[in-house]
Design a protein around this motif. Structure first.
Motif, PDB file in Angstrom:
ATOM      1  N   ASN A 263     -26.603  -1.793   1.706  1.00 10.97           N
ATOM      2  CA  ASN A 263     -26.722  -2.629   2.893  1.00 10.97           C
ATOM      3  C   ASN A 263     -25.599  -3.668   2.866  1.00 10.97           C
ATOM      4  O   ASN A 263     -25.609  -4.571   2.027  1.00 10.97           O
ATOM      5  CB  ASN A 263     -28.094  -3.312   2.927  1.00 10.97           C
TER       6      ASN A 263
ATOM      7  N   GLU B 246     -24.448  -5.964   5.196  1.00 13.78           N
ATOM      8  CA  GLU B 246     -24.417  -6.948   6.271  1.00 13.78           C
ATOM      9  C   GLU B 246     -23.562  -8.140   5.862  1.00 13.78           C
ATOM     10  O   GLU B 246     -23.567  -8.564   4.695  1.00 13.78           O
ATOM     11  CB  GLU B 246     -25.834  -7.416   6.600  1.00 13.78           C
TER      12      GLU B 246
ATOM     13  N   GLU C 254     -23.914 -11.282   6.420  1.00 14.11           N
ATOM     14  CA  GLU C 254     -24.693 -12.405   5.884  1.00 14.11           C
ATOM     15  C   GLU C 254     -24.933 -12.252   4.384  1.00 14.11           C
ATOM     16  O   GLU C 254     -24.886 -13.225   3.627  1.00 14.11           O
ATOM     17  CB  GLU C 254     -26.035 -12.507   6.621  1.00 14.11           C
TER      18      GLU C 254
END
Length: 461
Positions: A368, A370, A372
């Motif tokens: 993952n 992302e 952020e």
């Protein structure tokens, strides 16, 4: 012969056949008996016994087309398509008007991904068959394979016309409407069907689903009520009615409907979770917690249950309890990215920076990426004094998010701290070029760097 007599006769044949297998004594059965025995074993998934029955059946009735068709079915099941085709060709010469031969031929073509050819063969079978509903259903399935949902729906409709109680076709019709985003047309069709079949709980249930999609919640409730009147043990109707009542914020009524499902069969984790959520919205915290516990106990693999109880304690600012439950969830499924997200966030909230960084690192390892995640992990590493590790993190992040000012200003700050002025200047200028307003990142995260004369000079240019 009535149905009960037929069933009794079939059971006797089956008992007699299984007794023969145990004793090795060869007994005689007529071809219909063999067909019933084979059909029974195939429905039970007992292929080896079905094959024995076919072998013995053909030894006693070597000219039986139906028994040979069962052999074709076994060949197809075992993916031995050349043998299946060869036997079908022999049967076609003998009985060119036998619709079952065409059906099996279509089955083979479908297995070979020749769906349009399978449809053409099935259409020929239609002109020969007395019972046509199953053939329309098969044609519908082939059109589904071709993503031709209009044609699939039309054939399932013909199947339902021939057999109004074929609920599998009814579900498929609604599936096609759903895929085509034709909810209003589905409502119209289901209402016409219900005019002729007013006590069909399946149709009422599907009508409720369509009204729900159209956000006509009052009509959805009425449809589910009729489904329950038609069958007061229909669990799906109670569940869907509960979901509508939640939408209408009628939480006590929703709880009543979900609770009925618990009394009709073994508790489902979905119903327990919804009851817990309703109690939480009503402020019944003790009951909410009880049902969240029951949810994760009933189905420890249901991530929604663990996340719900974690979120509940997070909202209560009881982060230690939230951390306790997300740790239990991770022990059950350490590959679940959502669990690691909550693990990282809760540890961050508790200022357990090393544990939080571990969580964000695990999220990245699980694929993952992302933005952020990269940013927070890098900031935590920087807080921990791990500047080199933070740099490595942001350099990797830049590969996924090139020309990103948030990353560039962080790289500039870190390089300035490490006194690598040339690299720091390069990334600072990149950040200003990509989005100058993000300079606030440098000011907040690296205030001593931001206040330096060199940086002020570069910014002012």
């Amino acid at each position: 012969m009535d149905f009960s007599q037929e069933e009794e006769s079939s059971n006797k044949s089956l008992t007699k056949f299984e007794s023969m297998l145990k004793t090795n004594n060869v007994l005689f059965f007529d071809s219909n008996e063999f067909e019933n025995i084979i059909h029974h074993y195939l429905n039970q998934g007992k292929v080896a016994l079905a094959k024995k029955a076919i072998k013995l059946g053909l030894e006693q009735h070597p000219t039986s087309t139906n028994l040979k068709l069962f052999r074709v079915e076994i060949f197809v099941f075992e993916n031995d398509l050349p043998k299946a085709n060869a036997l079908l060709n022999e049967l076609y010469v003998l009985e060119p008007s036998n619709d079952e031969i065409y059906i099996q031929k279509a089955n083979i073509l479908s297995k070979e991904d020749k769906h349009q050819e399978a449809i053409d063969v099935l259409k020929r079978a239609l002109s020969l068959a007395e019972e046509i509903s199953d053939i329309y259903s098969l044609i519908g399935m082939e059109y589904l394979f071709l993503d031709q949902f209009d044609l699939a729906r039309d054939n399932f409709m013909k199947c339902l016309e021939a057999n109004p109680e074929d609920y599998a076709s009814l579900y498929n019709i609604v599936y096609c409407f759903d895929f085509l985003d034709k909810n209003e047309e589905a409502v119209e069709y289901l209402n016409i069907y219900l005019d002729k079949n007013p006590y069909c709980e399946v149709a009422w249930h599907q009508l409720g689903r369509q009204y729900y999609e159209l956000k006509d919640f009052e009509k959805a409730l009425s449809a589910y009520d009729f489904a329950i009147i038609s069958d007061d043990t229909f669990i799906g109707a109670y569940i869907e009615k509960g979901k509508v009542l939640e939408k209408l914020k009628r939480y006590n009524e929703a709880i009543e409907n979900y609770s009925i499902t618990l009394s009709l069969e073994d508790p489902t984790s979905f119903a327990l979770l919804r009851i817990a959520s309703c109690h939480e919205k009503l402020g019944n915290n003790d009951l909410a917690v009880q049902y969240y516990y029951k949810t994760v106990h009933e189905d420890p693999l249901l991530d929604k249950g663990w996340i719900a109880i974690t979120k509940y304690y997070s909202k209560q600012r009881n982060y230690q309890k939230a951390l306790y439950y997300i740790n239990k969830a991770i022990n059950i499924d350490s590959e679940n990215i959502l669990y690691w997200k909550y693990y990282a966030k809760i540890n961050h909230r508790l200022n357990f920076l090393e544990e939080s960084e571990l969580g964000y690192k695990r999220i990245l390892e699980l694929g993952n990426y992302e933005l952020e995640t990269w940013l927070i992990r890098g900031d935590i590493l920087s807080q921990l004094g791990e500047q080199e590790a933070a740099l490595s993190n942001f350099i990797q992040a830049a590969e996924f998010y090139p020309e990103n000012a948030e990353i560039e200003f962080r790289l500039a700050g870190l390089y300035f701290q490490l006194l690598e002025i040339e690299k720091a200047t390069y990334h600072l200028r990149n950040g200003l070029r990509f989005d100058a307003e993000q300079i606030i990142i440098l000011e907040e995260l690296f205030p001593e760097v931001f206040e330096s004369l060199l940086v002020k000079k570069i910014i002012s240019r």
